[in-house]
Motif scaffolding. Structure first.
Motif, PDB file in Angstrom:
ATOM      1  N   ASP A  59       0.900  -1.254  -0.034  1.00 12.47           N
ATOM      2  CA  ASP A  59       0.076   0.048  -0.096  1.00 12.47           C
ATOM      3  C   ASP A  59       0.812   1.199   0.023  1.00 12.47           C
ATOM      4  OD1 ASP A  59      -2.575   1.505   0.104  1.00 12.47           O
ATOM      5  OD2 ASP A  59      -2.178   1.805   2.320  1.00 12.47           O
ATOM      6  N   ILE A  60       1.918   1.149   0.745  1.00 11.75           N
ATOM      7  CA  ILE A  60       2.792   2.505   0.848  1.00 11.75           C
ATOM      8  C   ILE A  60       3.744   2.444  -0.494  1.00 11.75           C
ATOM      9  CG2 ILE A  60       5.283   3.125   1.768  1.00 11.75           C
ATOM     10  CD1 ILE A  60       4.134   1.845   4.492  1.00 11.75           C
ATOM     11  N   ALA A  61       3.951   1.647  -1.225  1.00 14.17           N
ATOM     12  CA  ALA A  61       4.552   1.689  -2.149  1.00 14.17           C
ATOM     13  C   ALA A  61       3.589   2.094  -3.564  1.00 14.17           C
ATOM     14  CB  ALA A  61       5.166   0.334  -3.061  1.00 14.17           C
ATOM     15  N   LEU A  62       2.339   1.468  -3.458  1.00 12.87           N
ATOM     16  CA  LEU A  62       1.398   2.158  -4.598  1.00 12.87           C
ATOM     17  C   LEU A  62       0.866   3.349  -4.351  1.00 12.87           C
ATOM     18  CD1 LEU A  62      -1.116  -0.964  -4.559  1.00 12.87           C
ATOM     19  CD2 LEU A  62       0.355   0.048  -6.741  1.00 12.87           C
ATOM     20  N   LYS A  63       1.026   4.139  -3.117  1.00 11.16           N
ATOM     21  CA  LYS A  63       0.894   5.263  -2.599  1.00 11.16           C
ATOM     22  C   LYS A  63       1.875   6.338  -3.327  1.00 11.16           C
ATOM     23  CE  LYS A  63      -2.015   5.024   1.417  1.00 11.16           C
ATOM     24  NZ  LYS A  63      -2.113   5.257   3.005  1.00 11.16           N
ATOM     25  N   SER A  64       3.062   5.887  -3.398  1.00 15.05           N
ATOM     26  CA  SER A  64       4.226   6.865  -3.806  1.00 15.05           C
ATOM     27  C   SER A  64       4.462   6.447  -5.243  1.00 15.05           C
ATOM     28  CB  SER A  64       5.460   6.685  -2.998  1.00 15.05           C
ATOM     29  OG  SER A  64       6.038   5.049  -2.900  1.00 15.05           O
ATOM     30  N   HIS A  65       4.171   5.470  -5.684  1.00 13.08           N
ATOM     31  CA  HIS A  65       4.756   5.014  -6.979  1.00 13.08           C
ATOM     32  C   HIS A  65       3.665   4.813  -8.127  1.00 13.08           C
ATOM     33  CE1 HIS A  65       8.967   5.313  -5.786  1.00 13.08           C
ATOM     34  NE2 HIS A  65       8.496   4.412  -4.849  1.00 13.08           N
ATOM     35  N   GLU A  66       2.558   4.455  -7.938  1.00 11.04           N
ATOM     36  CA  GLU A  66       1.264   4.135  -8.520  1.00 11.04           C
ATOM     37  C   GLU A  66       1.576   2.720  -9.325  1.00 11.04           C
ATOM     38  OE1 GLU A  66       0.529   7.116 -11.408  1.00 11.04           O
ATOM     39  OE2 GLU A  66      -0.498   8.299 -10.024  1.00 11.04           O
ATOM     40  N   LEU A  67       2.562   2.656  -9.952  1.00 12.79           N
ATOM     41  CA  LEU A  67       2.604   1.268 -10.706  1.00 12.79           C
ATOM     42  C   LEU A  67       4.107   0.559 -10.051  1.00 12.79           C
ATOM     43  CD1 LEU A  67       2.070  -0.483 -13.143  1.00 12.79           C
ATOM     44  CD2 LEU A  67       4.057   0.649 -14.364  1.00 12.79           C
ATOM     45  N   ILE A  68       3.957  -0.724  -9.441  1.00 11.11           N
ATOM     46  CA  ILE A  68       4.868  -1.407  -8.908  1.00 11.11           C
ATOM     47  C   ILE A  68       4.986  -2.861  -9.377  1.00 11.11           C
ATOM     48  CG2 ILE A  68       4.723   0.124  -6.682  1.00 11.11           C
ATOM     49  CD1 ILE A  68       3.398  -2.440  -5.518  1.00 11.11           C
ATOM     50  N   LYS A  69       6.191  -3.567  -9.178  1.00 15.60           N
ATOM     51  CA  LYS A  69       6.410  -4.662  -9.255  1.00 15.60           C
ATOM     52  C   LYS A  69       6.640  -5.577  -7.908  1.00 15.60           C
ATOM     53  CE  LYS A  69       9.827  -4.210 -12.361  1.00 15.60           C
ATOM     54  NZ  LYS A  69      10.991  -4.465 -13.105  1.00 15.60           N
ATOM     55  N   ILE A  70       6.108  -6.846  -7.927  1.00 13.17           N
ATOM     56  CA  ILE A  70       6.113  -7.479  -6.663  1.00 13.17           C
ATOM     57  C   ILE A  70       6.606  -8.740  -7.113  1.00 13.17           C
ATOM     58  CG2 ILE A  70       4.770  -8.627  -4.655  1.00 13.17           C
ATOM     59  CD1 ILE A  70       2.655  -6.228  -5.471  1.00 13.17           C
ATOM     60  N   ARG A  71       7.686  -9.415  -6.394  1.00 10.29           N
ATOM     61  CA  ARG A  71       8.246 -10.586  -6.474  1.00 10.29           C
ATOM     62  C   ARG A  71       7.651 -11.629  -5.650  1.00 10.29           C
ATOM     63  NH1 ARG A  71      12.532 -12.508  -9.617  1.00 10.29           N
ATOM     64  NH2 ARG A  71      13.142 -10.281  -9.791  1.00 10.29           N
ATOM     65  N   VAL A  72       7.205 -12.561  -6.100  1.00 10.93           N
ATOM     66  CA  VAL A  72       6.766 -13.733  -5.229  1.00 10.93           C
ATOM     67  C   VAL A  72       7.654 -14.889  -5.240  1.00 10.93           C
ATOM     68  CG1 VAL A  72       4.699 -15.291  -4.840  1.00 10.93           C
ATOM     69  CG2 VAL A  72       4.451 -13.118  -5.984  1.00 10.93           C
ATOM     70  N   LEU A  73       7.905 -15.599  -4.038  1.00 15.49           N
ATOM     71  CA  LEU A  73       8.903 -16.462  -3.750  1.00 15.49           C
ATOM     72  C   LEU A  73       8.088 -17.803  -3.740  1.00 15.49           C
ATOM     73  CD1 LEU A  73      11.653 -14.706  -1.577  1.00 15.49           C
ATOM     74  CD2 LEU A  73      11.679 -14.957  -4.101  1.00 15.49           C
ATOM     75  N   GLY A  74       7.582 -18.201  -4.637  1.00 19.58           N
ATOM     76  CA  GLY A  74       7.009 -19.651  -4.573  1.00 19.58           C
ATOM     77  C   GLY A  74       6.935 -20.296  -5.962  1.00 19.58           C
ATOM     78  N   ASP A  75       6.703 -21.531  -6.095  1.00 15.89           N
ATOM     79  CA  ASP A  75       6.624 -22.275  -7.260  1.00 15.89           C
ATOM     80  C   ASP A  75       5.213 -22.785  -7.638  1.00 15.89           C
ATOM     81  OD1 ASP A  75       9.554 -22.254  -7.358  1.00 15.89           O
ATOM     82  OD2 ASP A  75       9.888 -24.113  -6.233  1.00 15.89           O
ATOM     83  N   ASP A  76       4.259 -22.569  -6.935  1.00 13.79           N
ATOM     84  CA  ASP A  76       2.928 -22.640  -7.292  1.00 13.79           C
ATOM     85  C   ASP A  76       2.211 -21.531  -8.190  1.00 13.79           C
ATOM     86  OD1 ASP A  76       0.497 -24.004  -7.758  1.00 13.79           O
ATOM     87  OD2 ASP A  76      -0.122 -23.599  -5.444  1.00 13.79           O
ATOM     88  N   ARG A  77       2.226 -21.647  -9.406  1.00 17.76           N
ATOM     89  CA  ARG A  77       1.622 -20.819 -10.275  1.00 17.76           C
ATOM     90  C   ARG A  77       0.179 -20.353  -9.876  1.00 17.76           C
ATOM     91  NH1 ARG A  77       3.296 -19.438 -15.426  1.00 17.76           N
ATOM     92  NH2 ARG A  77       1.774 -18.279 -16.642  1.00 17.76           N
ATOM     93  N   THR A  78      -0.714 -21.305  -9.660  1.00 20.47           N
ATOM     94  CA  THR A  78      -2.069 -20.981  -9.363  1.00 20.47           C
ATOM     95  C   THR A  78      -2.159 -19.968  -8.056  1.00 20.47           C
ATOM     96  OG1 THR A  78      -2.405 -22.963  -8.199  1.00 20.47           O
ATOM     97  CG2 THR A  78      -2.958 -22.907 -10.531  1.00 20.47           C
ATOM     98  N   ALA A  79      -1.314 -20.243  -7.139  1.00 17.29           N
ATOM     99  CA  ALA A  79      -1.092 -19.330  -5.929  1.00 17.29           C
ATOM    100  C   ALA A  79      -0.838 -17.889  -6.337  1.00 17.29           C
ATOM    101  CB  ALA A  79      -0.337 -20.090  -5.102  1.00 17.29           C
TER     102      ALA A  79
END
Length: 93
Positions: free
Chosen positions: A16-36
Motif C-alpha cells: 500500500d505504501i509503495a502504491l501511494k508513492s509510485h502508482e505502478l509497482i512490481k512484486i516478486r513472489v518466492l513460490g513455485d505454485d503458479r495458481t497461488a
C-alpha cells in the motif's frame, strides 16, 4: 517481495505504501505454485483497490492511481536562491 509466509498484513501495508508513492509497482513472489501466484494478484487487488496489470513468471505488476490532492505541496528547499554576487562584491560600492 512476498516470501514463504505469504500475504501477511505487514506485506499488504508495504505494498500500500509503495502504491501511494509510485502508482505502478512490481512484486516478486518466492513460490513455485503458479495458481497461488495468480490468486495472490487477485487478493492484493481486492484488498488495496488496485488493478492487476501483468503476471509474468514470479513477477506481479500492480497499478493504483494516486488520489488528486486539493493543493500541491511546495518543493522542499531552503527558500529563495540568493542573487549571484561576484567574488569581490564589496569593491563595487
Amino acid at each position: 517481495m512476498i516470501g514463504e509466509a505469504g500475504l501477511t498484513p505487514a506485506v499488504l501495508k508495504e505494498i500500500d505504501i509503495a502504491l501511494k508513492s509510485h502508482e505502478l509497482i512490481k512484486i516478486r513472489v518466492l513460490g513455485d505454485d503458479r495458481t497461488a501466484r495468480g490468486a495472490l494478484i487477485g487478493k492484493i487487488g481486492a484488498a488495496l483497490d488496485a488493478s492487476p496489470v501483468q503476471h509474468i513468471g514470479k513477477i506481479l505488476v500492480m497499478f493504483r492511481a494516486r488520489p488528486e490532492s486539493a493543493e500541491p505541496k511546495p518543493a522542499p528547499g531552503r527558500g529563495r536562491k540568493p542573487k549571484f554576487r561576484p567574488k569581490r562584491h564589496f569593491q563595487n560600492k
